[in-house]
Design a protein around this motif. Sequence first.
Motif, PDB file in Angstrom:
ATOM      1  N   ASN A 133       3.794  -7.626 -10.231  1.00 50.81           N
ATOM      2  CA  ASN A 133       3.138  -8.285 -11.460  1.00 50.81           C
ATOM      3  C   ASN A 133       1.654  -8.328 -12.046  1.00 50.81           C
ATOM      4  O   ASN A 133       1.229  -9.219 -12.600  1.00 50.81           O
ATOM      5  CB  ASN A 133       3.829  -9.728 -11.634  1.00 50.81           C
ATOM      6  CG  ASN A 133       5.256  -9.740 -11.680  1.00 50.81           C
ATOM      7  OD1 ASN A 133       5.948  -9.051 -12.072  1.00 50.81           O
ATOM      8  ND2 ASN A 133       5.802 -10.903 -10.980  1.00 50.81           N
ATOM      9  N   ARG A 134       1.014  -7.368 -11.092  1.00 54.17           N
ATOM     10  CA  ARG A 134      -0.462  -7.397 -11.242  1.00 54.17           C
ATOM     11  C   ARG A 134      -1.059  -8.705 -10.816  1.00 54.17           C
ATOM     12  O   ARG A 134      -2.090  -9.067 -11.276  1.00 54.17           O
ATOM     13  CB  ARG A 134      -1.033  -6.878 -12.651  1.00 54.17           C
ATOM     14  CG  ARG A 134      -0.400  -5.584 -12.727  1.00 54.17           C
ATOM     15  CD  ARG A 134      -1.188  -5.150 -14.116  1.00 54.17           C
ATOM     16  NE  ARG A 134      -0.476  -3.723 -14.360  1.00 54.17           N
ATOM     17  CZ  ARG A 134       0.137  -3.232 -15.578  1.00 54.17           C
ATOM     18  NH1 ARG A 134       0.104  -3.942 -16.461  1.00 54.17           N
ATOM     19  NH2 ARG A 134       0.037  -1.868 -15.668  1.00 54.17           N
ATOM     20  N   ASN A 135      -0.348  -9.758 -10.146  1.00 56.04           N
ATOM     21  CA  ASN A 135      -0.966 -10.891  -9.667  1.00 56.04           C
ATOM     22  C   ASN A 135      -1.676 -10.753  -8.501  1.00 56.04           C
ATOM     23  O   ASN A 135      -1.238 -11.088  -7.353  1.00 56.04           O
ATOM     24  CB  ASN A 135       0.206 -11.949  -9.508  1.00 56.04           C
ATOM     25  CG  ASN A 135      -0.345 -13.186  -9.423  1.00 56.04           C
ATOM     26  OD1 ASN A 135      -1.444 -13.583  -9.109  1.00 56.04           O
ATOM     27  ND2 ASN A 135       0.573 -14.029  -9.560  1.00 56.04           N
ATOM     28  N   ILE A 136      -3.185 -10.084  -8.527  1.00 53.45           N
ATOM     29  CA  ILE A 136      -4.119 -10.110  -7.333  1.00 53.45           C
ATOM     30  C   ILE A 136      -4.139 -11.455  -6.521  1.00 53.45           C
ATOM     31  O   ILE A 136      -4.267 -11.275  -5.304  1.00 53.45           O
ATOM     32  CB  ILE A 136      -4.954  -9.297  -7.668  1.00 53.45           C
ATOM     33  CG1 ILE A 136      -4.700  -7.837  -8.218  1.00 53.45           C
ATOM     34  CG2 ILE A 136      -6.239  -8.958  -6.793  1.00 53.45           C
ATOM     35  CD1 ILE A 136      -5.551  -7.032  -8.812  1.00 53.45           C
ATOM     36  N   PRO A 137      -4.674 -12.544  -7.175  1.00 58.82           N
ATOM     37  CA  PRO A 137      -4.938 -13.650  -6.239  1.00 58.82           C
ATOM     38  C   PRO A 137      -3.459 -14.066  -5.417  1.00 58.82           C
ATOM     39  O   PRO A 137      -3.672 -14.320  -4.337  1.00 58.82           O
ATOM     40  CB  PRO A 137      -5.185 -14.698  -7.415  1.00 58.82           C
ATOM     41  CG  PRO A 137      -5.662 -14.003  -8.689  1.00 58.82           C
ATOM     42  CD  PRO A 137      -4.754 -12.583  -8.832  1.00 58.82           C
ATOM     43  N   LEU A 138      -2.440 -13.940  -6.025  1.00 57.57           N
ATOM     44  CA  LEU A 138      -1.134 -14.247  -5.193  1.00 57.57           C
ATOM     45  C   LEU A 138      -0.859 -13.265  -4.350  1.00 57.57           C
ATOM     46  O   LEU A 138      -0.251 -13.452  -3.237  1.00 57.57           O
ATOM     47  CB  LEU A 138      -0.342 -14.652  -6.000  1.00 57.57           C
ATOM     48  CG  LEU A 138       1.150 -15.468  -5.553  1.00 57.57           C
ATOM     49  CD1 LEU A 138       0.611 -16.741  -4.723  1.00 57.57           C
ATOM     50  CD2 LEU A 138       2.194 -16.269  -6.600  1.00 57.57           C
ATOM     51  N   TYR A 139      -0.689 -11.945  -4.681  1.00 62.84           N
ATOM     52  CA  TYR A 139      -0.249 -10.738  -3.816  1.00 62.84           C
ATOM     53  C   TYR A 139      -0.926  -9.697  -3.636  1.00 62.84           C
ATOM     54  O   TYR A 139      -0.584  -8.576  -3.179  1.00 62.84           O
ATOM     55  CB  TYR A 139       1.178 -10.401  -4.768  1.00 62.84           C
ATOM     56  CG  TYR A 139       2.276 -10.966  -4.991  1.00 62.84           C
ATOM     57  CD1 TYR A 139       2.865 -12.114  -4.015  1.00 62.84           C
ATOM     58  CD2 TYR A 139       2.504 -11.629  -6.359  1.00 62.84           C
ATOM     59  CE1 TYR A 139       3.646 -12.953  -4.317  1.00 62.84           C
ATOM     60  CE2 TYR A 139       3.230 -12.645  -6.421  1.00 62.84           C
ATOM     61  CZ  TYR A 139       4.318 -13.184  -5.422  1.00 62.84           C
ATOM     62  OH  TYR A 139       5.138 -14.180  -5.840  1.00 62.84           O
ATOM     63  N   GLY A 140      -2.331  -9.974  -3.744  1.00 65.02           N
ATOM     64  CA  GLY A 140      -3.207  -8.527  -3.755  1.00 65.02           C
ATOM     65  C   GLY A 140      -3.404  -8.186  -2.212  1.00 65.02           C
ATOM     66  O   GLY A 140      -3.064  -8.854  -1.123  1.00 65.02           O
ATOM     67  N   PRO A 141      -3.853  -6.720  -1.894  1.00 71.18           N
ATOM     68  CA  PRO A 141      -3.721  -6.116  -0.756  1.00 71.18           C
ATOM     69  C   PRO A 141      -4.579  -6.877   0.216  1.00 71.18           C
ATOM     70  O   PRO A 141      -4.200  -7.121   1.503  1.00 71.18           O
ATOM     71  CB  PRO A 141      -4.082  -4.894  -1.031  1.00 71.18           C
ATOM     72  CG  PRO A 141      -5.047  -4.953  -2.420  1.00 71.18           C
ATOM     73  CD  PRO A 141      -4.217  -6.051  -3.163  1.00 71.18           C
ATOM     74  N   GLU A 142      -5.870  -7.811   0.007  1.00 74.84           N
ATOM     75  CA  GLU A 142      -6.676  -8.369   0.931  1.00 74.84           C
ATOM     76  C   GLU A 142      -5.990  -9.439   1.487  1.00 74.84           C
ATOM     77  O   GLU A 142      -6.365 -10.090   2.644  1.00 74.84           O
ATOM     78  CB  GLU A 142      -7.993  -8.767   0.291  1.00 74.84           C
ATOM     79  CG  GLU A 142      -8.748  -7.367  -0.159  1.00 74.84           C
ATOM     80  CD  GLU A 142     -10.114  -7.732  -0.390  1.00 74.84           C
ATOM     81  OE1 GLU A 142     -10.824  -8.863  -0.032  1.00 74.84           O
ATOM     82  OE2 GLU A 142     -10.983  -6.767  -0.913  1.00 74.84           O
ATOM     83  N   ASN A 143      -5.083 -10.144   0.890  1.00 79.65           N
ATOM     84  CA  ASN A 143      -3.956 -11.406   1.502  1.00 79.65           C
ATOM     85  C   ASN A 143      -3.370 -11.002   2.737  1.00 79.65           C
ATOM     86  O   ASN A 143      -3.428 -11.665   3.714  1.00 79.65           O
ATOM     87  CB  ASN A 143      -3.087 -11.638   0.370  1.00 79.65           C
ATOM     88  CG  ASN A 143      -3.592 -12.422  -0.530  1.00 79.65           C
ATOM     89  OD1 ASN A 143      -4.477 -12.869  -0.691  1.00 79.65           O
ATOM     90  ND2 ASN A 143      -2.681 -12.531  -1.691  1.00 79.65           N
ATOM     91  N   ALA A 144      -3.011  -9.461   3.077  1.00 78.44           N
ATOM     92  CA  ALA A 144      -2.474  -8.831   4.238  1.00 78.44           C
ATOM     93  C   ALA A 144      -3.565  -9.022   5.266  1.00 78.44           C
ATOM     94  O   ALA A 144      -3.004  -9.096   6.336  1.00 78.44           O
ATOM     95  CB  ALA A 144      -1.771  -7.515   3.983  1.00 78.44           C
ATOM     96  N   LEU A 145      -4.759  -9.037   5.036  1.00 75.12           N
ATOM     97  CA  LEU A 145      -5.894  -8.956   6.255  1.00 75.12           C
ATOM     98  C   LEU A 145      -5.904 -10.360   6.516  1.00 75.12           C
ATOM     99  O   LEU A 145      -6.838 -10.460   7.535  1.00 75.12           O
ATOM    100  CB  LEU A 145      -7.119  -8.336   5.564  1.00 75.12           C
ATOM    101  CG  LEU A 145      -6.946  -6.756   5.065  1.00 75.12           C
ATOM    102  CD1 LEU A 145      -8.362  -6.326   4.497  1.00 75.12           C
ATOM    103  CD2 LEU A 145      -6.170  -5.913   6.247  1.00 75.12           C
TER     104      LEU A 145
END
Length: 181
Positions: A46-58
């Motif tokens: 859903n283009r929701n970067i704050p909640l699901y962005g790739p940097e969250n995995a780091l």
Amino acid sequence: MQSQNNHEMQAMISQVMDHRNSSREPACLLSCPRKGTTARASTVLNRNIPLYGPENALDTSDTSSCWNSDQAPTNATLDQQQVFQINFNRTTLVHQIKVMFQGGFAPLQCQLSARCEGGLFQPIKSQIIELKDCNDLQEFDLPLTRCEAMRLSFGESTDFYGRITIYRLEVWGWEEKEEKI
């Protein structure tokens, strides 16, 4: 010429590793955002970067944060599926990757590629890594690879819509330093 450069690179890496092993310097977490590492992905739910962005995995400090991809193209090949890119923003020597997926939203295969000194991404391992559809932290030893960025290209997902969820992604190795050997 290319073969000679590869041989010279492997010899240099071997010397650095022999020196590091003799000094018993342990591997460190290279994918830590506090060290300047960033991440990008082909899609975000859903283009929701704050909640699901790739940097969250780091982010290893928050076990509930994750990268969640959006739906993948149907019948896409491995290089057209979901892509996760880690930019170290410095030269590193990578030797291991650890990844934790959400069961039911895991890819079945992964191709790892590395980029060094602004060049093109080249495969790290010639074979495709087979992944498990589980919530466990999966570890993969890699041939020692000098790089500034890594790309994980995921194949078919266990999710009907091709979505992938990564709760944790760690890359381990050493910071490349100017060393006198």
